[in-house]
Design an enzyme around this catalytic site. Structure first.
Site, PDB file in Angstrom:
ATOM      1  N   ASN A  18      73.687  32.535 -18.930  1.00 28.55           N
ATOM      2  CA  ASN A  18      73.122  31.255 -18.491  1.00 28.55           C
ATOM      3  C   ASN A  18      74.166  30.180 -18.709  1.00 28.55           C
ATOM      4  O   ASN A  18      74.725  30.067 -19.793  1.00 28.55           O
ATOM      5  CB  ASN A  18      71.880  30.909 -19.321  1.00 28.55           C
ATOM      6  N   GLU A  19      74.444  29.403 -17.684  1.00 29.26           N
ATOM      7  CA  GLU A  19      75.394  28.286 -17.791  1.00 29.26           C
ATOM      8  C   GLU A  19      76.681  28.703 -18.487  1.00 29.26           C
ATOM      9  O   GLU A  19      77.092  28.093 -19.472  1.00 29.26           O
ATOM     10  CB  GLU A  19      74.739  27.092 -18.504  1.00 29.26           C
ATOM     11  N   CYS A  29      69.101  27.747 -22.189  1.00 28.68           N
ATOM     12  CA  CYS A  29      69.985  27.881 -23.344  1.00 28.68           C
ATOM     13  C   CYS A  29      69.458  28.862 -24.386  1.00 28.68           C
ATOM     14  O   CYS A  29      70.224  29.429 -25.162  1.00 28.68           O
ATOM     15  CB  CYS A  29      70.178  26.520 -24.003  1.00 28.68           C
ATOM     16  N   GLU A  49      61.064  28.223 -20.147  1.00 28.46           N
ATOM     17  CA  GLU A  49      61.840  28.286 -21.386  1.00 28.46           C
ATOM     18  C   GLU A  49      60.962  27.740 -22.501  1.00 28.46           C
ATOM     19  O   GLU A  49      60.153  26.831 -22.270  1.00 28.46           O
ATOM     20  CB  GLU A  49      63.113  27.435 -21.251  1.00 28.46           C
TER      21      GLU A  49
HETATM   22  O1  AHR Z   1      66.191  23.091 -18.785  1.00 31.70           O
HETATM   23  C1  AHR Z   1      66.699  22.646 -19.998  1.00 31.70           C
HETATM   24  C2  AHR Z   1      68.104  23.146 -20.258  1.00 31.70           C
HETATM   25  O2  AHR Z   1      68.974  22.664 -19.290  1.00 31.70           O
HETATM   26  C3  AHR Z   1      68.288  24.626 -20.181  1.00 31.70           C
HETATM   27  O3  AHR Z   1      67.980  25.254 -21.359  1.00 31.70           O
HETATM   28  C4  AHR Z   1      69.745  24.767 -19.886  1.00 31.70           C
HETATM   29  O4  AHR Z   1      70.046  25.950 -19.181  1.00 31.70           O
HETATM   30  C5  AHR Z   1      70.079  23.508 -19.129  1.00 31.70           C
HETATM   31  O5  AHR Z   1      71.212  22.905 -19.600  1.00 31.70           O
END
Ligand code: AHR
Length: 646
Positions: free
Chosen positions: A372-373, A236, A47
C-alpha cells in the site's frame, strides 16, 4: 439563410443580455454500446481508522474485553479487590484475565465497569448478549455468583442479571439483558455478587441487532451502496509503523477470543487527534470480511504487506524497516495462504479453517493487492517475488500493485513504469485533493495507455478546506467520476476513502459514513457513490456536445451508459456552475425513450453537509420523467447532480 443567421445571433445576444443560460445540446449514441464497464466499479475501502472496526462496524460494546491492552485495565474502572494475572489462562494468545476477590465487609463491593467506546449506546427494548469466560479462582471453590448490570447516563441501573459459576475450569457463560430505555452513554458493570473469588476473561456485550458480529445499521449502509469491490484492511494499517505491527491476517481468523491484539497506528499517528485507547482486536477479521463481501455482493480485494513497513514513517535505508528480498518467504506464504483460505478446498489447511469457521464453499477471491502506498526501488524488487509465486500457484488471481501516495510526480511515474515492466494487472492510485482538482481532472484518464495495466483508483476523496463532507466536495467527486465511467476500458475499479468515522473518535476526514453509538449518517459523498453504484451500466455510450466529450466546459460534466441486464439507458450530468442549465439530450439511434426516472442530488448551499443530528441536508430525490420521443429536455439547477434512467 443569411437572414436566419442574423436572427439567431440577435436571439443569442438578447438571451445573454437577459441573463438566460444558453441551451446545451448533448448527443448520446444510444445504438452503439462502447467499452464494457467492469462490475467491480464503485466499491468500498475499509480501514480500521476513525474507530471504523473496534467501536464501529464491529458490534462489540466492551473496550479491552480481553485485558490485553498494554495497560491491562485500560477502558475499565475497578473497585474493591480486582487483580490481573495470566496463570493458566483461558486463551494462550490472549492470556490476561482479572480475578475478583471479596473486599472484606459485604458493603465493600468488588467489581469493574466498562464505558465502551465513547459510552455504550443502549436502545429501548433491544436485547444485549453478555458473554464471559469464568472459573472459580480457588481449586477447592464451590460456587460464586457474578452480577452484570446495564447502567444509564444518570447512573441508574436499568437491567441486571446474575450468573452462577460452579466450575474451577474455564467455561463460557452467557446471559441476556434488555434495555428499557435509549441512552447514548450507558455503561456496564460486573460485580462479584456473592461467594468465592472468581477469574473472568473475554467479557463481552453485543446488541442483538448485529449481523455476524457487525452492526446491522452499518452493514445496511454498505449494502445500500451496491459496491462492486471491497478493499480491506487498508490503508496504512496493512504496512504497520514497523514490521511487527503490520496487519497479519492469520491473527484475524479462528476463534475471536484467541485472536491476538495488535496496536492501531491511528492511536498515535496524528498527535492532535490522539486516541491512546485505540487497538485492533481483530474481532472483525478476514473471515468476517469475506462473509460481508459476499453479503453485499462485492468482489473482495485484500491488500497485504509487501515486506515494507510504512515508508512515510521509516527511512528506506533502515534495514529493520523492511524485509530483505531473500527473506520474504513467510510474507509470500501469507499471500498464498490467504488465497487458499478464501478459495481452497476444505481438505487444504486454510480451506479447512474456513470450513470450520462456517463457510465450506469458497469465497471466490479473484484478486489481491500487494503493498500500500509504496514507492522507490525497494517495492518492485519485492513485488516481483510475490508475483512469481502467486502466478505459479494461482495463475487466475489478478495482482494489484501500488503507484505510491501521490496522484502524479516523480515517484508516481517511476511506480507506473515499474508496474508496467512487472506486468501487474492493476495499479492502485491514491488522490486526496481539493474539490477544484477533482473538477479539473475529469479528463485524467482520457489519454492513459490502453495496453498497460488497468487502474484501480484505490483511495480518493475531495478535501474541502471547510466542511469536509460538503456538497461542494461531493459534487466535485460526481463530476470527476464521469471521467472514470467514460474511461471504463482503463479504470476497472474505484473506492472512495476512508469509509467510516465515529463522530467522537475520528482521526481523518472527510469520510463516507459517520456514526455514533446509536445511529449513522450518510454523507453527500455517500449518495454520489450510491448513485454511481446503482446506475453502473454495463457499456459506455458516447456522449458529446459539439463533437466533444463533456468534461468541465461551462461547469458541465456528463457521461452515458447502457445496462444490458435491464436494457436501460443511463445519463449522469453534474452541473458545478452557479447557474441553471438547459440541456437537450438526443438519444441518436433510438426512436422513442420509454418513461424513466430522474434522481436529483442538490443543495442550494454548496457548504451543506449531512450531520448526525441533521441527516438530510443533501439527499437524492427521485421522480418520473418522460422524454419527447428520443429527446430529453433537462433543466438543471445550479450545483446539482442528476441521473436519468430510461
Ligand atoms: O485513508 C486514510 C489513509 O490515507 C490510508 O491509510 C493511507 O493509505 C492513505 O495515506
Amino acid at each position: 439563410m443569411r437572414k436566419t443567421n442574423i436572427f439567431a445571433a440577435l436571439m443569442l445576444a438578447a438571451m445573454t443580455s437577459l441573463g438566460a443560460s444558453a441551451q446545451h445540446q448533448f448527443a448520446v449514441q444510444a445504438n452503439k454500446p462502447g467499452v464494457e464497464i467492469q462490475p467491480t466499479m464503485y466499491g468500498i475501502f475499509f480501514e480500521d481508522i476513525n474507530f471504523g472496526a473496534d467501536g464501529g462496524l464491529y458490534a462489540e460494546m466492551v473496550e479491552n474485553r480481553s485485558f490485553e491492552f498494554p495497560q491491562r485495565l485500560m477502558g475499565w474502572n475497578t473497585f474493591g479487590n480486582v487483580t490481573v494475572s495470566d496463570v493458566k489462562p483461558a486463551f494462550d494468545r490472549n492470556p490476561h484475565y482479572v480475578t475478583l476477590e471479596a473486599s472484606g465487609a459485604r458493603e465493600k463491593q468488588t467489581g469493574l465497569e466498562n464505558r465502551g467506546f465513547f459510552g455504550m449506546g443502549l436502545k429501548k427494548d433491544m436485547k444485549y448478549d453478555f458473554t464471559v469466560y469464568a472459573r472459580l479462582h480457588l481449586l477447592n471453590g464451590k460456587q460464586t455468583k457474578i452480577r452484570v448490570e446495564l447502567v444509564n447516563s444518570n447512573n441508574n441501573v436499568i437491567a441486571k442479571q446474575s450468573i452462577t459459576i460452579t466450575n474451577n475450569k474455564w467455561q463460557k457463560y452467557t446471559t441476556t439483558l434488555t434495555s428499557p430505555q435509549t441512552d447514548a452513554k450507558g455503561l456496564m458493570r460486573v460485580y462479584l455478587e456473592s461467594g468465592e473469588s472468581v477469574d473472568l476473561d473475554h467479557i463481552s456485550l453485543f446488541p442483538q441487532d448485529n449481523w455476524n458480529g457487525l452492526r446491522a445499521d452499518l452493514v445496511q449502509d454498505l449494502s445500500d451502496l451496491h459496491p462492486g469491490v471491497f478493499r480491506f484492511p487498508g490503508g496504512c494499517i496493512v504496512e504497520g509503523t514497523d514490521l511487527e505491527t503490520r496487519y497479519e491476517w492469520k491473527n484475524s481468523v479462528g476463534a475471536p477470543e484467541n485472536r491476538p491484539l495488535n496496536e492501531n497506528r491511528w492511536n498515535y499517528t496524528f498527535p492532535h487527534r490522539l486516541y491512546p485507547n485505540y487497538y485492533q482486536t481483530y474481532g472483525l477479521g478476514f473471515y468476517e470480511y469475506f462473509l460481508l463481501s459476499e453479503k453485499i455482493g462485492a468482489d473482495p480485494l485484500p491488500i497485504l504487506s509487501v515486506g515494507l513497513s510504512c515508508q512515510y514513517q521509516n527511512s528506506d535505508n533502515d534495514k529493520n524497516a523492511h524485509v530483505a528480498v531473500d527473506q520474504l518467504q513467510s510474507y509470500i506464504d501469507d499471500a498464498l495462504d490467504l488465497i487458499e483460505f478464501a478459495n481452497g478446498p476444505v481438505t487444504s489447511k486454510w480451506g479447512k479453517l474456513r470450513a470450520d469457521m462456517g463457510h465450506p464453499a469458497p469465497f471466490n477471491l479473484k484478486q489481491i493487492g500487494i503493498g500500500n502506498e509504496q514507492w522507490g526501488p525497494l517495492y518492485p524488487e519485492r513485488l516481483q517475488k510475490f508475483m512469481e509465486q502467486i502466478h505459479a500457484k494461482y495463475p487466475k488471481i489478478k495482482i494489484c500493485g501500488s503507484s505510491g501516495p501521490s496522484a502524479d510526480g516523480k515517484d508516481f511515474d517511476y511506480g507506473w513504469e515499474q508496474m508496467r515492466k512487472l506486468g501487474v494487472d492493476m495499479v492502485d492510485e491514491h488522490y486526496y485533493k481539493s474539490p477544484d482538482w477533482f473538477r479539473s481532472n475529469a479528463g485524467r484518464y482520457d489519454n492513459y495507455d490502453r495496453k498497460g495495466p488497468k487502474v484501480f483508483a484505490g483511495e480518493y476523496a475531495a478535501h474541502a478546506k471547510h466542511d469536509p463532507n460538503s456538497w461542494e466536495a461531493a459534487l466535485s467527486e460526481a463530476a470527476f467520476m464521469t471521467g472514470l465511467e467514460r474511461n471504463a476500458d482503463v479504470v476497472y475499479q474505484a473506492t472512495y476513502a476512508p469509509l467510516f468515522a465515529h463522530v467522537e473518535g475520528w482521526q481523518w476526514r472527510p469520510d463516507l459514513i459517520w456514526f455514533d453509538n446509536l445511529t449513522s449518517v450518510r454523507s453527500a459523498n455517500y449518495y454520489v457513490q450510491q448513485l454511481y453504484g446503482l446506475n453502473k451500466g454495463t457499456h459506455v455510450l458516447s456522449l458529446t456536445e459539439n463533437g466533444k466529450t463533456v468534461k468541465g466546459e461551462n461547469g458541465l460534466y456528463a457521461t452515458a451508459c447502457f445496462d444490458k441486464h435491464t436494457k436501460s439507458y443511463i445519463v449522469k450530468i453534474a452541473n458545478t456552475s452557479n447557474e441553471e442549465k438547459e440541456i437537450t439530450v438526443t438519444f441518436n439511434g433510438l426512436k422513442k425513450l420509454k418513461a424513466g426516472k430522474v434522481t436529483v442530488l442538490h443543495a442550494d448551499d454548496i457548504q451543506a453537509e449531512n450531520k448526525i443530528d441533521h441527516k438530510n441536508a443533501v439527499v437524492p430525490v427521485t421522480s418520473d420523467v418522460q422524454a419527447n420521443g428520443n429527446v430529453l429536455n433537462v433543466k438543471m439547477k445550479a450545483n446539482s447532480f442528476v441521473v436519468y434512467r430510461f
